[in-house]
Design an enzyme around this catalytic site. Sequence first.
Site, PDB file in Angstrom:
ATOM      1  N   THR A   6      73.044  79.818  88.203  1.00  0.00           N
ATOM      2  CA  THR A   6      73.578  78.723  89.019  1.00  0.00           C
ATOM      3  C   THR A   6      73.548  79.034  90.511  1.00  0.00           C
ATOM      4  OG1 THR A   6      75.859  79.522  88.916  1.00  0.00           O
ATOM      5  CG2 THR A   6      75.129  78.056  87.145  1.00  0.00           C
ATOM      6  N   ASP A   7      73.709  77.980  91.291  1.00  0.00           N
ATOM      7  CA  ASP A   7      73.846  78.126  92.734  1.00  0.00           C
ATOM      8  C   ASP A   7      75.336  78.255  93.067  1.00  0.00           C
ATOM      9  OD1 ASP A   7      74.936  75.546  92.566  1.00  0.00           O
ATOM     10  OD2 ASP A   7      73.153  74.575  93.404  1.00  0.00           O
ATOM     11  N   ALA A   8      75.669  78.242  94.331  1.00  0.00           N
ATOM     12  CA  ALA A   8      77.062  78.423  94.760  1.00  0.00           C
ATOM     13  C   ALA A   8      77.984  77.328  94.242  1.00  0.00           C
ATOM     14  CB  ALA A   8      77.134  78.490  96.287  1.00  0.00           C
ATOM     15  N   GLY A   9      77.423  76.171  93.900  1.00  0.00           N
ATOM     16  CA  GLY A   9      78.228  75.064  93.390  1.00  0.00           C
ATOM     17  C   GLY A   9      78.384  75.063  91.879  1.00  0.00           C
ATOM     18  N   ILE A  23      75.925  74.795  89.723  1.00  0.00           N
ATOM     19  CA  ILE A  23      74.893  73.951  89.119  1.00  0.00           C
ATOM     20  C   ILE A  23      73.637  74.799  88.935  1.00  0.00           C
ATOM     21  CG2 ILE A  23      73.392  71.957  89.540  1.00  0.00           C
ATOM     22  CD1 ILE A  23      75.757  70.697  91.056  1.00  0.00           C
TER      23      ILE A  23
END
Length: 147
Positions: free
Chosen positions: A21-24, A26
């Site tokens: 995932t990314d920082a969010g 997602i």
Amino acid sequence: MRAQAGAEIFTHRCRVYYEDTDAGGIVYYVNYLKFMERARTERLRSLGFAQSQLAGEDLLFVVHSVEARYRAPARLDDELLVTAEVVEVNRASLRFRQQVRRALDDVLLCEGQVLVACVRAESLKPRAIPEALRVAFAGSGLSPAGE
């Protein structure tokens, strides 16, 4: 060879980890391609062909081209169902139709097609798909070309 209607589609289960995932939280878009790669590898394994065995026989499958459409996001801890359906077998290539769905609600997250080329491990030059592998795919729902 073209796929027959109604052939069973291979499905691989996997889970979204923090590293996907990314920082969010997602799933980063390129990781869908990794999930698809794993499903294709497991499809080969289910037919009795391990990638490591094939490499020892001077055979590799390399991605030639990818087409992907992103429909909805996967998130941390989602369980995914990733399909790997061979829709075409040519002399030295396979075309897969693939989907990534969330297991919980069957929502389509990503779909695409991947063309993989059969090459010699040493030279990376195209080579014919071995007959045993062609027969294995034929037994999994493919019909001869032109039918």
